[in-house]
Design a protein around this motif. Structure first.
Motif, short mmCIF file in Angstrom:
data_model
loop_
_atom_site.label_atom_id
_atom_site.label_comp_id
_atom_site.label_asym_id
_atom_site.label_seq_id
_atom_site.Cartn_x
_atom_site.Cartn_y
_atom_site.Cartn_z
N TYR A 33 0.91 -1.29 -0.03
CA TYR A 33 0.12 -0.06 0.10
C TYR A 33 0.78 1.21 0.08
O TYR A 33 0.47 2.24 -0.79
CB TYR A 33 -0.86 0.00 1.25
N SER A 34 1.91 1.27 0.86
CA SER A 34 2.75 2.56 0.80
C SER A 34 3.47 2.70 -0.38
O SER A 34 3.53 3.86 -0.87
CB SER A 34 3.98 2.22 2.11
N CYS A 37 0.87 3.85 -2.98
CA CYS A 37 0.39 5.26 -2.76
C CYS A 37 1.08 6.40 -3.61
O CYS A 37 0.52 7.44 -3.87
CB CYS A 37 0.15 5.46 -1.34
N TYR A 42 -5.09 6.29 -3.43
CA TYR A 42 -4.92 5.54 -2.20
C TYR A 42 -6.03 4.42 -2.02
O TYR A 42 -5.84 3.28 -1.70
CB TYR A 42 -4.76 6.27 -0.81
N ALA A 45 -4.72 1.60 -4.17
CA ALA A 45 -3.67 1.04 -3.72
C ALA A 45 -4.40 0.02 -2.36
O ALA A 45 -3.71 -1.02 -2.39
CB ALA A 45 -2.76 2.12 -3.24
N ASN A 46 -5.27 0.43 -1.82
CA ASN A 46 -5.78 -0.26 -0.60
C ASN A 46 -6.31 -1.71 -1.36
O ASN A 46 -6.33 -2.79 -0.83
CB ASN A 46 -7.02 0.39 0.03
N GLU A 105 -3.08 9.35 4.83
CA GLU A 105 -3.23 8.08 4.34
C GLU A 105 -2.78 6.80 4.73
O GLU A 105 -3.20 5.55 5.10
CB GLU A 105 -3.51 8.13 2.90
N LEU A 106 -1.50 7.16 5.31
CA LEU A 106 -0.73 5.79 5.58
C LEU A 106 -1.22 5.60 7.09
O LEU A 106 -1.14 4.35 7.50
CB LEU A 106 0.76 6.16 5.78
N LYS A 109 -4.26 4.07 7.16
CA LYS A 109 -4.27 2.33 6.65
C LYS A 109 -3.90 1.61 7.77
O LYS A 109 -4.44 0.59 8.21
CB LYS A 109 -3.17 2.20 5.63
#
Length: 138
Positions: A33-34, A37, A42, A45-46, A105-106, A109
């Motif tokens: 995910y990181s 992104c 995002y 990415a998720n 966003e990180l 998550k």
């Protein structure tokens, strides 16, 4: 005292191993995910990173934790369905926390991974691997 610790470890061995495997697969999910992104939105990415986590978790739990070799396709689809439910919850929470509340966003998550992991553990324990569990959580 040593006997009581050993007895507790034996009783909750599946839970501990599930947590270790879950931590590894959540780390994979978060790592993917990181990276993603940086190159895509995002929420996309998720979706991709969560699938890495789902596949990793199923394979490792099947092989090392629950040691279940029967009904693999049926169990996979049950596990995958639980994973998709988790993906839905995760995406909704991310949308609320990132787009509406404007949090990072990180960090969001990481928070959603914890919340979804608890929900998925309970669903997988009672649905996907219900006949193979050697312990009772409640």
């Amino acid at each position: 005292m040593n006997f009581k610790i050993r007895q507790l470890l034996s009783k909750y061995q599946d839970l501990l191993l599930y947590a270790i495997i879950g931590g590894f697969c959540a780390g994979l999910d978060f790592g993917v995910y990181s990276v993603l992104c940086f190159i895509m939105p995002y929420l996309w990415a998720n979706v991709i990173s969560t699938h890495f986590g789902i596949f990793c978790s199923f394979l490792l739990n099947r092989q090392y934790n629950f040691k279940v070799k029967d009904k693999t396709i049926k169990r996979f689809f049950s596990f995958y369905t639980v994973g998709l439910l988790g993906l839905g919850i995760s995406s909704l929470l991310l949308y609320i926390l990132v787009d509406i509340a404007h949090f990072n966003e990180l960090i969001c998550k990481l928070l959603t991974i914890v919340i979804v992991a608890i929900i998925q553990f309970l669903l997988n324990k009672f649905i996907t691997f219900k006949n193979t569990s050697k312990w009772n959580l409640f």
